[in-house]
Design a protein around this motif. Sequence first.
Motif, PDB file in Angstrom:
ATOM      1  N   VAL A  29       0.836  -1.209   0.000  1.00  0.00           N
ATOM      2  CA  VAL A  29       0.000   0.000   0.000  1.00  0.00           C
ATOM      3  C   VAL A  29       0.869   1.257   0.000  1.00  0.00           C
ATOM      4  CG1 VAL A  29      -1.843   1.218   1.232  1.00  0.00           C
ATOM      5  CG2 VAL A  29      -1.639  -1.257   1.458  1.00  0.00           C
ATOM      6  N   LYS A  31       1.726   4.862   1.165  1.00  0.00           N
ATOM      7  CA  LYS A  31       1.347   5.616   2.366  1.00  0.00           C
ATOM      8  C   LYS A  31       0.559   6.874   1.994  1.00  0.00           C
ATOM      9  CE  LYS A  31       5.087   3.950   5.249  1.00  0.00           C
ATOM     10  NZ  LYS A  31       6.280   4.303   6.037  1.00  0.00           N
ATOM     11  N   ARG A  32       0.925   7.510   0.898  1.00  0.00           N
ATOM     12  CA  ARG A  32       0.181   8.680   0.426  1.00  0.00           C
ATOM     13  C   ARG A  32      -1.115   8.194  -0.219  1.00  0.00           C
ATOM     14  NH1 ARG A  32       3.338  11.152  -3.859  1.00  0.00           N
ATOM     15  NH2 ARG A  32       1.863  10.346  -5.364  1.00  0.00           N
ATOM     16  N   HIS A  33      -2.207   8.903   0.031  1.00  0.00           N
ATOM     17  CA  HIS A  33      -3.486   8.468  -0.524  1.00  0.00           C
ATOM     18  C   HIS A  33      -3.487   8.547  -2.050  1.00  0.00           C
ATOM     19  CE1 HIS A  33      -7.646   7.545  -0.950  1.00  0.00           C
ATOM     20  NE2 HIS A  33      -7.863   8.659  -1.608  1.00  0.00           N
ATOM     21  N   ARG A  35      -6.257   7.021  -4.932  1.00  0.00           N
ATOM     22  CA  ARG A  35      -7.540   6.313  -5.050  1.00  0.00           C
ATOM     23  C   ARG A  35      -7.431   5.005  -5.828  1.00  0.00           C
ATOM     24  NH1 ARG A  35     -12.569   7.964  -4.141  1.00  0.00           N
ATOM     25  NH2 ARG A  35     -13.316   7.077  -6.096  1.00  0.00           N
ATOM     26  N   SER A  36      -6.694   5.005  -6.931  1.00  0.00           N
ATOM     27  CA  SER A  36      -6.596   3.790  -7.734  1.00  0.00           C
ATOM     28  C   SER A  36      -5.354   3.838  -8.604  1.00  0.00           C
ATOM     29  CB  SER A  36      -7.842   3.609  -8.606  1.00  0.00           C
ATOM     30  OG  SER A  36      -7.751   4.362  -9.790  1.00  0.00           O
ATOM     31  N   ASN A  78     -12.269  -0.858  -1.856  1.00  0.00           N
ATOM     32  CA  ASN A  78     -11.508   0.007  -0.960  1.00  0.00           C
ATOM     33  C   ASN A  78     -10.949   1.137  -1.815  1.00  0.00           C
ATOM     34  OD1 ASN A  78      -9.271   1.186   0.364  1.00  0.00           O
ATOM     35  ND2 ASN A  78      -9.062  -0.620   1.662  1.00  0.00           N
ATOM     36  N   ARG A  79     -11.255   2.354  -1.515  1.00  0.00           N
ATOM     37  CA  ARG A  79     -10.859   3.487  -2.356  1.00  0.00           C
ATOM     38  C   ARG A  79      -9.471   4.014  -2.028  1.00  0.00           C
ATOM     39  NH1 ARG A  79     -13.975   1.968  -6.145  1.00  0.00           N
ATOM     40  NH2 ARG A  79     -16.164   2.397  -5.873  1.00  0.00           N
ATOM     41  N   HIS A  80      -8.544   3.097  -1.751  1.00  0.00           N
ATOM     42  CA  HIS A  80      -7.130   3.432  -1.593  1.00  0.00           C
ATOM     43  C   HIS A  80      -6.360   2.340  -2.323  1.00  0.00           C
ATOM     44  CE1 HIS A  80      -3.739   5.411   0.558  1.00  0.00           C
ATOM     45  NE2 HIS A  80      -3.169   4.244   0.302  1.00  0.00           N
ATOM     46  N   HIS A  82      -4.117  -0.463  -3.428  1.00  0.00           N
ATOM     47  CA  HIS A  82      -3.334  -1.490  -2.756  1.00  0.00           C
ATOM     48  C   HIS A  82      -3.202  -2.664  -3.723  1.00  0.00           C
ATOM     49  CE1 HIS A  82      -7.532  -2.399  -1.889  1.00  0.00           C
ATOM     50  NE2 HIS A  82      -7.191  -3.670  -1.740  1.00  0.00           N
TER      51      HIS A  82
END
Length: 98
Positions: A29, A31-33, A35-36, A78-80, A82
């Motif tokens: 993942v 660390k900074r947001h 979305r996709s 999940n909107r982050h 990964h």
Amino acid sequence: MSMSWSRQITCWPSGRRFKGFGTEHVIVVPKRHVRSLLELDPALGAHLLSVVQDVAQRVVDEHGGCQVLTTLGSEQHNRHLHLHVAAGDVVARFVSRK
């Protein structure tokens, strides 16, 4: 597999079992947001892919193979961003093992 950290990326073994993700499942993942994958900055993307490559190599060395997966659009719950690195028993098979 133990946890790995970098300044921009976090990796951890998933303690949860998801259908099709096998018995060995590592989540990578940023660390900074983000979305996709479709919104990923190329520089961070290069670093993310480097980390995924390292994790995948460790999994291949231990289990003989793995899958790397992310989801997009309506498949992404999940909107982050990964990525899953999955191996072991019950992993979804896209090619038959002979």
